[in-house]
Structure formats: structure tokens, C-alpha cells
Design a protein around this motif. Structure first.
Motif, mmCIF file in Angstrom:
data_model
loop_
_atom_site.group_PDB
_atom_site.id
_atom_site.type_symbol
_atom_site.label_atom_id
_atom_site.label_comp_id
_atom_site.label_asym_id
_atom_site.label_seq_id
_atom_site.Cartn_x
_atom_site.Cartn_y
_atom_site.Cartn_z
ATOM 1 N N TYR A 184 9.803 -0.463 9.222
ATOM 2 C CA TYR A 184 9.130 -0.914 7.992
ATOM 3 C C TYR A 184 8.073 -1.983 8.286
ATOM 4 O O TYR A 184 6.959 -1.942 7.771
ATOM 5 C CB TYR A 184 10.160 -1.465 7.003
ATOM 6 N N LYS A 185 8.423 -2.945 9.148
ATOM 7 C CA LYS A 185 7.514 -4.057 9.427
ATOM 8 C C LYS A 185 6.298 -3.640 10.254
ATOM 9 O O LYS A 185 5.263 -4.317 10.213
ATOM 10 C CB LYS A 185 8.276 -5.170 10.152
ATOM 11 N N THR A 186 6.406 -2.544 10.994
ATOM 12 C CA THR A 186 5.271 -2.112 11.822
ATOM 13 C C THR A 186 4.377 -1.109 11.100
ATOM 14 O O THR A 186 3.405 -0.613 11.668
ATOM 15 C CB THR A 186 5.783 -1.470 13.135
ATOM 16 N N THR A 187 4.709 -0.802 9.836
ATOM 17 C CA THR A 187 3.925 0.152 9.051
ATOM 18 C C THR A 187 2.677 -0.502 8.479
ATOM 19 O O THR A 187 2.749 -1.593 7.903
ATOM 20 C CB THR A 187 4.773 0.727 7.889
ATOM 21 N N ARG A 188 1.532 0.157 8.644
ATOM 22 C CA ARG A 188 0.258 -0.364 8.119
ATOM 23 C C ARG A 188 0.020 0.213 6.718
ATOM 24 O O ARG A 188 -0.644 1.222 6.541
ATOM 25 C CB ARG A 188 -0.887 0.013 9.054
ATOM 26 N N TRP A 189 0.572 -0.473 5.728
ATOM 27 C CA TRP A 189 0.459 0.004 4.352
ATOM 28 C C TRP A 189 -0.975 -0.081 3.832
ATOM 29 O O TRP A 189 -1.355 0.648 2.926
ATOM 30 C CB TRP A 189 1.370 -0.822 3.433
ATOM 31 N N GLU A 190 -1.773 -0.961 4.414
ATOM 32 C CA GLU A 190 -3.157 -1.130 3.934
ATOM 33 C C GLU A 190 -3.998 0.116 4.177
ATOM 34 O O GLU A 190 -5.048 0.301 3.566
ATOM 35 C CB GLU A 190 -3.832 -2.332 4.607
ATOM 36 N N ASP A 191 -3.538 1.004 5.071
ATOM 37 C CA ASP A 191 -4.274 2.245 5.330
ATOM 38 C C ASP A 191 -4.389 3.089 4.076
ATOM 39 O O ASP A 191 -5.342 3.830 3.888
ATOM 40 C CB ASP A 191 -3.584 3.059 6.431
ATOM 41 N N ASP A 192 -3.371 2.989 3.199
ATOM 42 C CA ASP A 192 -3.408 3.746 1.940
ATOM 43 C C ASP A 192 -4.610 3.345 1.102
ATOM 44 O O ASP A 192 -5.309 4.189 0.542
ATOM 45 C CB ASP A 192 -2.125 3.506 1.134
ATOM 46 N N GLU A 193 -4.846 2.025 1.017
ATOM 47 C CA GLU A 193 -5.972 1.539 0.228
ATOM 48 C C GLU A 193 -7.295 1.980 0.840
ATOM 49 O O GLU A 193 -8.226 2.344 0.133
ATOM 50 C CB GLU A 193 -5.919 -0.002 0.154
ATOM 51 N N GLU A 194 -7.362 1.972 2.186
ATOM 52 C CA GLU A 194 -8.580 2.399 2.866
ATOM 53 C C GLU A 194 -8.856 3.871 2.595
ATOM 54 O O GLU A 194 -10.004 4.271 2.373
ATOM 55 C CB GLU A 194 -8.439 2.164 4.372
ATOM 56 N N ASP A 195 -7.773 4.691 2.602
ATOM 57 C CA ASP A 195 -7.934 6.127 2.339
ATOM 58 C C ASP A 195 -8.456 6.359 0.924
ATOM 59 O O ASP A 195 -9.334 7.188 0.697
ATOM 60 C CB ASP A 195 -6.590 6.856 2.508
ATOM 61 N N ILE A 196 -7.892 5.589 -0.040
ATOM 62 C CA ILE A 196 -8.309 5.761 -1.429
ATOM 63 C C ILE A 196 -9.769 5.347 -1.605
ATOM 64 O O ILE A 196 -10.555 6.032 -2.261
ATOM 65 C CB ILE A 196 -7.408 4.914 -2.366
ATOM 66 N N ASN A 197 -10.151 4.222 -0.989
ATOM 67 C CA ASN A 197 -11.523 3.730 -1.105
ATOM 68 C C ASN A 197 -12.532 4.683 -0.478
ATOM 69 O O ASN A 197 -13.574 4.961 -1.049
ATOM 70 C CB ASN A 197 -11.635 2.357 -0.433
#
Length: 207
Positions: A184-197
Motif C-alpha cells: 500500500y505504501k509503495t503505491t503511486r496513487w497520484e498516477d490516477d490523477e495524471e491519467d485523468i488530466n
């Protein structure tokens, strides 16, 4: 929800959904009074599961690219044909509930194990990428709790056909939860926002 929000399945895999769809179908048949009497809970709960999985699969199809959508339709067609054969053979070839329970029970064990094993492809990706982004937590939790509940039910009813696959299912769900906690801690959740943008920028440029 994430798929609907992004309007894309991204790297999510359809395996757990299509596998669960067939699994629920065979368990509904197993719970019928002319196959395995006194199994109302089996067919009602799996009937509800079938409806829910149909909704999930439909959403997955709607937001899948053409190649992945075609693959899902092929798998669903194969599953439908297989289920029809199972029903016809059992109703025409076997004439006692004892025999039908044995035959359909074996089929249920196989497909229940396949359902619980279907996330293995996702689990492999999690270990490889050290990211749980495409392994939904609530699906893993549901698999674990589902396995536990049916395991308890099978012990109360002494039904080996339910005991074997759901014991393995509870173990599979536990492994998924352990992986989730580990990566969980090594997951880059911010990639989701980049994909959406980036997707929004593409849509604007097309306008």
C-alpha cells in the motif's frame, strides 16, 4: 467507481468478474431443489451475486477498448454455452438428486476455485509493480469474508462441495489482503490523477 470516474478500465483485469459470473450461475443451479434439496440460501445468495456481477461486467464492457471488449464477449459466450451444456446433461442424463448433487457439486468446486484463483493475475502484477492500484481493496475483502462465511455454512451443513473451494477462497482472500497491506505504501496513487488530466487534455485537443 474508479472505472466510471476515469471512463476507462485502464489496467484493471476482467478475470475476477467473468469468473465470478459463471461461478454464481453454477451455484444457483446447484441450489435448485431438483439438484440439491434444502439449499435455499445457496441459490438465493448466488442469484443476487449473479445480478451484481452482471452489473460489474456490463460496466467493465462499456469502458473497455475494442480489443478487450471483444475478448470479454468471447469469454461470456463460452461460459453461456458451457452452462447450457451442464444444465442439459444433468437434467437429461441423471435422474436422482444424489447423482445431480455429485456431478454439479464437482463442477461447482472447480469453478469456485477458478473464481478465487482469478485474482492471481492481478496479484502477480501487484508483486511485480509493488503497487496495489489495480487490486481493489473492497473486492479482496469481499472475497475473504465470502470465503469465511461459506466455510462456516459448509461446516454447519456438512457440505464438502462448499467446504473445499471456500476454504481455499478464504486463504486466497487473506493473501490478497496481506499483499495490499504490504504494498500500500509503495503505491503511486497520484498516477490516477495524471491519467485523468492527460485524458482530459486529449479530449480538449480533439475539440
Amino acid at each position: 467507481m474508479k472505472i466510471i470516474k476515469q471512463k476507462s478500465v485502464s489496467d484493471f483485469k476482467p478475470d475476477p468478474y467473468v469468473a465470478t459470473l459463471l461461478n454464481c450461475a453454477v451455484w444457483v443451479f446447484y441450489g435448485m431443489p431438483f439438484v440439491h434439496p434444502d439449499s435455499t440460501l445457496v441459490w438465493t445468495i448466488n442469484g443476487a451475486g449473479f445480478i451484481i456481477e452482471t452489473v460489474y461486467t456490463t460496466i467493465f464492457i462499456l469502458y473497455s477498448p475494442g480489443s478487450k471488449r471483444k475478448r470479454i464477449f468471447i469469454i461470456l459466450a463460452i461460459e453461456a454455452a458451457f452452462f447450457a451444456v451442464v444444465v442439459l446433461v444433468n437434467m437429461l442424463a441423471f435422474h436422482t438428486t444424489k447423482t445431480r448433487t455429485l456431478v454439479v457439486g464437482i463442477i461447482c468446486i472447480v469453478f469456485n476455485i477458478l473464481m478465487y484463483a482469478s485474482p492471481l493475475t492481478v496479484m502477480k502484477m501487484v508483486i511485480k509493480t509493488k503497487s496495489v492500484k489495480y487490486m481493489p481493496f473492497y473486492l479482496s475483502l469481499a472475497n475473504f469474508l465470502n470465503g469465511i462465511v461459506w466455510l462456516i455454512y459448509s461446516l454447519l451443513k456438512f457440505d464438502i462441495n462448499i467446504l473445499i473451494p471456500n476454504g481455499l477462497g478464504a486463504l486466497s482472500g487473506l493473501v490478497q489482503l496481506i499483499l495490499y497491506a504490504t504494498f500500500y505504501k509503495t503505491t503511486r496513487w497520484e498516477d490516477d490523477e495524471e491519467d485523468i488530466n492527460s485524458r482530459s487534455e486529449v479530449q480538449l485537443s480533439n475539440v
